[in-house]
Design an enzyme around this catalytic site. Structure first.
Site, short mmCIF file in Angstrom:
data_model
loop_
_atom_site.label_atom_id
_atom_site.label_comp_id
_atom_site.label_asym_id
_atom_site.label_seq_id
_atom_site.Cartn_x
_atom_site.Cartn_y
_atom_site.Cartn_z
CB SER A 145 -0.95 0.00 1.20
OG SER A 145 -0.24 -0.13 2.41
CG ASP A 391 -2.50 5.49 7.99
OD1 ASP A 391 -1.34 5.13 8.28
OD2 ASP A 391 -3.00 5.34 6.86
CG HIS A 394 -0.77 4.20 4.29
ND1 HIS A 394 -1.40 3.50 5.32
CD2 HIS A 394 -0.41 3.27 3.37
CE1 HIS A 394 -1.43 2.21 5.02
NE2 HIS A 394 -0.83 2.04 3.85
#
Length: 414
Positions: A145, A391, A394
């Site tokens: 990802s 998060d 990312h």
């Protein structure tokens, strides 16, 4: 070890046991050497990170001045005149997982930072020039990802230069393709988080508690990108565990052999399969190869001297300590990659490392935190508990991965 010297009396006594004095000196010397070794080990661990940054896998590229320099050694410079390179809210193909402004982030200064190498300048990103360079070609990102994060960045950097009627996006299994039809150019992402085959290969349903990897199997993935002109690989995040279950055989067969293999050995086995495939199937006269180094996470604020138990949530400034190195970046993994790429080079295949690790270490304020949507919008309860739901892996877009692509851009035009 310091020894106190006793005060002398008036009586002079000869030393009948010279060996005792020698043995004491030896003990002192050994203690000193052990202490030196321990300090040296810590120093060399940090020094290795710097050395990897400076000279691993030929990190030299020609800058705008015509001089060669290390693009990965530099500093972040605030530049709200030139950055961001695109507007996140106007990117047609922005991912909600990375769309921090859309999901409520108010402090947007993280978008205004330019990477400045110490000895040269990065070439200015030109979407039209890159599209022309990609005419009739495939640029394919392969990995997890975070590589998808970089792919979305590249699509956003490019798509504003393509009229709506001349661009498209479609997904077929693990492969998602952006196409600029006027150029017959594609920028693609292929989901293969471990590069080799595993039980986490489904592009959506890959949340599996026990990860199983087939370290000797890659063909089911590789056939989707075997004829690409530019290949950008990464694989790190999904290997962050002490050991992995390895399968010799197929998932469909009952005769498979399973064995738990420790890290980083299992990672080394997987990269060996990957590198062997490249050596046999890639034409170095046609295809340029890149490997993106590990992307650092900022999940523990205590690493940069803040409150224990906190993370990247609420961060608005960079880490300013030059050479800062967080615990999430594993030097043993970096050595494995360095060794595999070095071995490939001796066999005639050059894979350029995009060493984004150190430059990204400083950017603790660049993550989505709670300003995102992955599967669903975060609930009020989740928003109120950022220590658990932020998060910090990312990256917001526009943001840090745009610089990764500027580095890639420099090598594509080298």
């Amino acid at each position: 070890m310091n020894h106190q010297i006793p005060k002398h009396t008036h009586q002079i006594v000869p030393n009948p046991k010279p060996w005792g004095s020698i043995r004491s000196s030896l003990h002192s010397l050994i203690a000193f050497l052990v202490a030196t070794l321990l300090v040296g080990t810590v120093y060399l661990t940090q020094e290795y990170a710097v050395q990897f940054l400076e000279d691993s896998t030929s990190s030299t590229v020609v800058g705008t001045s015509g001089d060669s320099c290390n693009m990965f050694s530099g500093k972040w410079v605030f530049d709200n005149q030139s950055y961001p390179l695109y507007k996140g809210l106007k990117c047609t193909y922005m991912s909600d997982q990375l769309a921090c402004e859309k999901f409520g982030r108010k402090d947007l200064s993280f978008q205004n930072w330019r990477w400045q190498p110490h000895q040269c300048d990065l070439p200015r990103f030109n979407a039209t020039a890159l599209l022309e360079r990609l005419r009739n070609k495939r640029l394919v990102y392969v990995g997890d990802s975070l590589n998808r994060n970089q792919w979305v960045s590249m699509v956003c950097l490019i798509e504003s230069a393509v009229p709506a009627e001349h661009k498209s996006m479609h997904t077929n299994g693990s492969l998602t393709t952006f196409k600029a039809t006027e150029y017959n150019a594609t920028i693609e992402f292929y989901w293969a988080p471990l590069l080799v085959e595993s039980n986490s290969d489904h592009p959506v349903n890959h949340r599996i508690p026990e990860r199983i990897v087939r370290v000797q199997a890659i063909e089911n993935h590789a056939r989707h990108w075997s004829d690409a002109d530019f290949l950008v690989f990464n694989s790190y995040l999904w290997w962050r565990r002490s050991m992995m279950s390895v399968l010799w055989g197929s998932f469909e067969s009952s005769n498979g052999i399973y064995k738990d293999v420790k890290m980083p050995r299992v990672y080394e086995m997987a990269l060996k399969t990957w590198s062997d495939w490249l050596e046999v199937h890639v034409n170095p006269n046609k295809t340029k190869l890149f490997f993106v180094s590990m992307s650092p996470t900022h999940q523990s604020a205590e690493e940069w001297g803040e409150t224990n138990g906190e993370n990247c949530y609420g961060e608005t400034e960079q880490i300013k300590v030059e050479g800062y190195w967080g615990n999430s970046s594993d030097l043993k993994i970096m050595r494995v990659v360095e060794n595999v790429l070095g071995e490939l080079k001796t066999r005639g295949l050059d894979v350029q490392m995009l060493n984004i690790t150190q430059l990204s270490q400083y950017r603790k304020e660049g993550h989505p935190s709670i300003y995102r949507k992955q599967w669903d919008v975060l609930t009020e309860e989740q928003l109120a508990n950022p220590s658990s739901f932020a998060d910090c892996i990312h990256w917001c877009l526009p943001g840090v991965p745009d610089v990764w692509n500027e580095l890639l851009y420099a090598y594509i035009f080298q």
